[in-house]
Design a protein around this motif. Structure first.
Motif, short mmCIF file in Angstrom:
data_model
loop_
_atom_site.label_atom_id
_atom_site.label_comp_id
_atom_site.label_asym_id
_atom_site.label_seq_id
_atom_site.Cartn_x
_atom_site.Cartn_y
_atom_site.Cartn_z
N MET A 47 10.75 11.64 18.48
CA MET A 47 11.01 12.19 19.76
C MET A 47 11.96 13.65 19.50
SD MET A 47 11.12 9.56 22.82
CE MET A 47 12.24 8.37 22.38
N GLN A 48 12.85 13.21 18.70
CA GLN A 48 13.57 14.78 18.32
C GLN A 48 12.67 15.70 17.62
OE1 GLN A 48 16.68 12.89 16.30
NE2 GLN A 48 18.26 13.98 17.62
N ASN A 49 11.81 15.31 16.77
CA ASN A 49 11.07 16.22 16.15
C ASN A 49 9.76 16.81 17.06
OD1 ASN A 49 11.83 15.77 13.47
ND2 ASN A 49 10.56 14.28 13.01
N ILE A 50 9.52 16.21 18.02
CA ILE A 50 8.71 16.66 18.95
C ILE A 50 9.14 17.38 20.05
CG2 ILE A 50 7.04 15.86 20.88
CD1 ILE A 50 6.53 13.33 19.67
N PHE A 51 10.41 17.25 20.43
CA PHE A 51 10.94 17.76 21.68
C PHE A 51 12.12 18.93 21.43
CE2 PHE A 51 9.19 13.92 23.48
CZ PHE A 51 8.15 14.57 24.38
N THR A 52 12.75 18.77 20.18
CA THR A 52 13.81 19.62 19.82
C THR A 52 13.61 21.05 20.17
OG1 THR A 52 14.74 18.11 18.19
CG2 THR A 52 15.62 20.37 18.63
N GLU A 53 12.52 21.55 19.87
CA GLU A 53 12.34 22.91 19.97
C GLU A 53 12.21 23.42 21.58
OE1 GLU A 53 10.10 25.40 17.46
OE2 GLU A 53 11.72 24.58 16.26
N ALA A 76 4.29 16.88 24.36
CA ALA A 76 3.87 15.51 24.49
C ALA A 76 2.49 15.46 24.37
CB ALA A 76 4.67 15.08 25.77
N LEU A 77 1.77 16.38 25.11
CA LEU A 77 0.39 16.25 25.17
C LEU A 77 -0.22 16.56 23.69
CD1 LEU A 77 -0.29 18.13 28.23
CD2 LEU A 77 -1.13 15.81 27.77
N SER A 78 0.45 17.26 22.91
CA SER A 78 -0.26 17.28 21.43
C SER A 78 0.34 16.35 20.53
CB SER A 78 -0.11 18.81 21.12
OG SER A 78 1.30 19.18 21.20
N SER A 79 1.19 15.59 20.80
CA SER A 79 1.77 14.57 19.80
C SER A 79 1.01 13.45 19.81
CB SER A 79 3.24 14.33 19.97
OG SER A 79 3.54 13.29 19.27
N GLU A 80 0.35 12.94 18.83
CA GLU A 80 -0.34 11.75 18.74
C GLU A 80 0.38 10.36 18.65
OE1 GLU A 80 -3.09 11.00 15.18
OE2 GLU A 80 -4.06 13.07 16.13
N ALA A 81 1.93 10.55 18.68
CA ALA A 81 2.94 9.50 18.75
C ALA A 81 3.00 9.11 20.21
CB ALA A 81 4.21 9.82 18.00
N ILE A 82 2.50 10.00 21.16
CA ILE A 82 3.07 9.56 22.48
C ILE A 82 1.52 9.25 23.08
CG2 ILE A 82 3.72 10.83 24.82
CD1 ILE A 82 5.80 12.38 22.93
N HIS A 83 1.89 8.46 24.06
CA HIS A 83 0.41 7.91 24.64
C HIS A 83 0.51 8.15 26.09
CE1 HIS A 83 0.98 5.15 20.87
NE2 HIS A 83 0.04 6.17 20.69
#
Ligand code: ACO
Length: 708
Positions: free
Chosen positions: A334-340, A370-377
């Motif tokens: 989540m840090q990787n996805i959202f830090t920016e 969140a939409l573009s990350s495959e880790a989030i469903h």
């Protein structure tokens, strides 16, 4: 006359329809139905029937259905109850496939005989009946509005089956207000013949229907409903609202549509077992249907909450726990996805807090991350109206994002704010966006979506419910015992017979033997080992303790001798005519967790099993789970885990875990006995004493009843 029942398809897609009781008076139901059929631009043939003849809304009126030579698939009947039977007879003789009986005044007011007469005649002639006591049927596929409800029903993807007429009509209005279109709405009323099962068969195969809602008051044939729902929920999400939870509600339901509500706890558990989603209210059911009919299913269990306020984020977290929505936990990812996209003083732990100073651009960036990350469903997007919150920008941001990504992954929104925000939410919702003022309402829709997703996943992994095959019980021996009891014209098993039956099922009971005299009693007690208990054996004495026929915790030979003499004397003086067959000497059962396991043939659902906390408090605690048979091991484990007292079986305050495996075995065994032994109506072990892991269980008391 046809030789077999008509295909249900003709009810939803008739080529020709007659309206018996088509009135010339625009205020009457019979006129409304004809008007609705015409307004809905039904392309098939419409035949108004009225002995007065003439014309209604430009259509020729036939004086009797017998005048019509063409094939009629559906006849809607809207004439007074006392003349319905004659009309049914004429319809059946004329080859009508389905009679849709609007008329009230049958079993719901106690006029069951007349209702049964209609059904018997119709079935004899292979005609089926919908109703009576209904508002009719709407089927989008056939452009058919054969109801006396609103004339403009917006088409869509939700099908509704309603047992209540008035509520059903109101639901047409309510779905319209929420801009939710319908693929079908069917009123089932008294369910004299057709019930939910057959309608579901059509609806699950109808490509327009994406979600099905049912309002149920009572069930006529629970076993068939159970079987149908098991399969139907694997194809489409099904949401049910059932009234009659309370005692008074159940009585009210019984008098409304003339059917029994059944025990609510059993209904709830069996619906869950079938994969049906039970909503608490009509509003909740509609919210769920809206999301279930439009949203993609989550690809997995990683749901994130995005919020500009900590408080609302915590509320949503609580709601996720309540509704079984799985929150994503991998902080590093989540840090990787959202830090920016999240400011330094925000939080990238779930809930993702973009803080009160977040702009709509920030919302956009975070949602896109969140939409573009495959880790989030799946995404729950929340917000509180803060200073500088522009309602217009709010609306356009949500709408643009949702429209662009609604098919990518499930999204639900909830915002809290003033009148302008609430107004925007109302408008967005009417445009099909799943947005709610109340956070719990928003999260509950995801609860339904995830429950449906889990149900499909489980089915894909394990397939359909199967019979219990793993439990080895000696059915032959059990049936021999039962036959002997039946030959004696008894409807219950005596203690020693129940014990033999338990032995044949390999369910452990306390060690015991029957002694006929003092010498045998002493020998038996020594062999079993102290302490022992003693009980009089007599088919004439049912309540043994009441007559002093029981002695507990006997520590040595002297106590056994005294107790034996006391038992015999007590029984002789209290019940001088009772035949005393002996005394049962048994091991004194050690204390464990007292549970109850039962299996019986339920009036509504057929063979069911129950498991719960047992002993003398069972009636007070009512901590019991139910399942319809057959069940497999996984389902039996789920039953055990479902009860509130489950932590007692896991061991509290340093106690060892209890032998849950043996409990599960016993549930499966009782289920297998009931399934394989037709003559048993009821079997109950209470208490089933559960000991530490590896030490097993003991059936202390067993009650077995035979069917009458
Ligand atoms: N065949 C065809 N038409 C006939 C026949 C016949 N054998 N006999 C009479 N008719 C005509 C009548 O002449 C009349 O037409 P007209 O108005 O042109 O003269 C028409 O059929 C209707 O008959 P009425 O006697 O006027 O009956 P009315 O319309 O008052 O009531 C109804 C019939 C609506 C079926 C009523 O008996 C009833 O059951 N009402 C309750 C309906 C209801 O609430 N359903 C339940 C669920 S929906 C909910 O809860 C909201």
């Amino acid at each position: 006359m046809r030789v077999k029942d008509p295909d249900i398809k003709y009810l939803f897609e008739p080529q020709a329809i007659a309206v018996i009781g088509a009135s010339h008076n625009p205020n009457k139901i019979g006129y409304r139905i004809v008007a609705n059929i015409l307004n809905g631009e039904y392309p098939g043939q419409v035949y108004p029937i009225n002995p007065k003849g003439g014309e209604i809304l430009g259509l020729r009126v036939y004086q009797s259905i017998e005048e019509i030579t063409e094939e009629i698939d559906v006849a809607v009947i809207a004439i007074p109850a006392k003349i319905v039977f004659e009309a049914v007879k004429k319809c059946a003789k004329n080859g009508v496939k389905f009679a849709v009986i609007i008329t009230s005044g049958f079993s719901e007011i106690g006029n069951t005989e007349e209702e049964n007469k209609l059904v018997a005649y119709a079935r004899e002639h292979n005609m089926r009946i919908l109703g009576p006591n209904i508002f009719g049927i709407y089927s989008n596929k056939a452009s058919l509005n054969a109801t006396f409800g609103p004339s403009d029903i917006p088409p869509g993807n939700i099908a509704i089956i309603s047992q209540s007429g008035a509520l059903g009509i109101a639901l047409i209005g309510k779905t319209k207000a929420a801009n939710m279109g319908l693929s079908a709405i069917i009123s089932v009323g008294n369910k004299s013949d057709l019930a939910e099962e057959e309608l579901l068969e059509y609806l699950v195969s109808d490509e327009r229907t994406k979600a099905i809602m049912m309002y149920i008051e009572g069930i006529k044939d629970g076993e068939t409903l159970d079987t149908t729902l098991q399969m139907a929920t694997k194809k489409k999400p099904i949401v049910v609202v059932k009234s009659g939870r309370s005692k008074r509600g159940a009585i009210a339901a019984a008098s409304h549509t003339g059917s029994l509500a059944g025990a609510d706890e059993i209904f709830s558990d069996i619906m869950t077992q079938c994969g049906v989603l039970r909503a608490e209210s009509i509003q909740e059911a509609l919210n769920w249907c809206q999301v279930l009919s439009t949203s993609p299913l989550p690809a997995g269990d990683n749901c994130v909450i995005i919020t500009n306020g900590g408080g609302i984020g915590v509320l949503a977290t609580d709601a996720c726990e309540k509704y079984g929505v799985p929150l994503y936990n991998d902080i590093e990812t989540m840090q990787n996805i959202f830090t920016e996209v999240v400011p330094d003083f925000g939080s990238v732990k779930n809930p993702i807090d973009i803080t009160g100073q977040a702009t709509f651009q920030d919302y956009g960036r975070t949602l896109k991350a969140a939409l573009s990350s495959e880790a989030i469903h799946s995404i729950i997007c929340l917000g509180c109206e803060v200073a500088g919150f522009d309602p217009e920008l709010f609306s356009t941001t949500i709408e643009t994002l949702f429209s662009a990504h609604k098919l990518d992954k499930p999204m639900v929104f909830s915002f809290v704010g003033g009148p302008k925000i609430e107004e925007s939410i109302y408008c967005l919702k009417a445009r099909g966006i799943p947005i709610f003022i109340n956070v719990y309402e928003a999260v509950s829709t995801f609860g339904a979506l995830y429950a449906h997703h889990r149900n499909l996943r489980e089915y894909a992994e394990t397939g359909a419910r199967t019979s219990i095959i793993e439990q080895e019980i000696e059915s032959g021996t059990i049936n021999d015992i039962l036959n002997q009891v039946k030959q004696k014209n008894r409807q219950f098993l005596l203690a020693y017979e129940a014990k033999e039956l338990m032995q044949a099922a390999k369910i452990p009971m306390p060690v015991s033997s029957i002694a006929q005299n003092l010498d045998e009693v002493v020998k038996a007690a020594r062999k079993i080992g102290y302490p022992v208990v003693m009980k009089v054996v007599s088919k004439d004495i049912i309540h043994k303790s009441d007559v002093g026929g029981v002695a507990l915790d006997l520590e040595n030979t002297d106590e056994v001798i005294d107790a034996y003499q006391a038992i015999i004397q007590n029984c002789r003086s209290h019940m001088p005519n009772a035949i005393i067959e002996g005394v049962e000497v048994a091991e004194m059962v050690q204390v464990g967790i007292e549970t109850i396991i039962g299996a019986r043939r339920d009036q509504t659902f057929g063979p069911i099993v129950a498991f719960g906390l047992g002993g003398i408090y069972v009636e007070v605690m009512k901590d019991v789970s139910f399942r319809a048979l057959p069940i497999d091991r996984k389902e039996a484990i789920a039953m055990v885990k479902q009860i509130k007292s489950y932590p007692l079986l896991l061991g509290v305050r340093g106690e060892p875990q209890k032998d849950i495996g043996s409990v599960v075995d016993t549930i499966l065994k009782l289920g297998a006995i009931l399934e394989r032994c037709e003559s048993i109506s009821d079997i109950e072990i209470n208490p089933l004493m559960v000991y530490a892991q590896g030490k097993g269980v003991k059936a202390v008391d067993v009650r077995i009843l035979l069917s009458t």
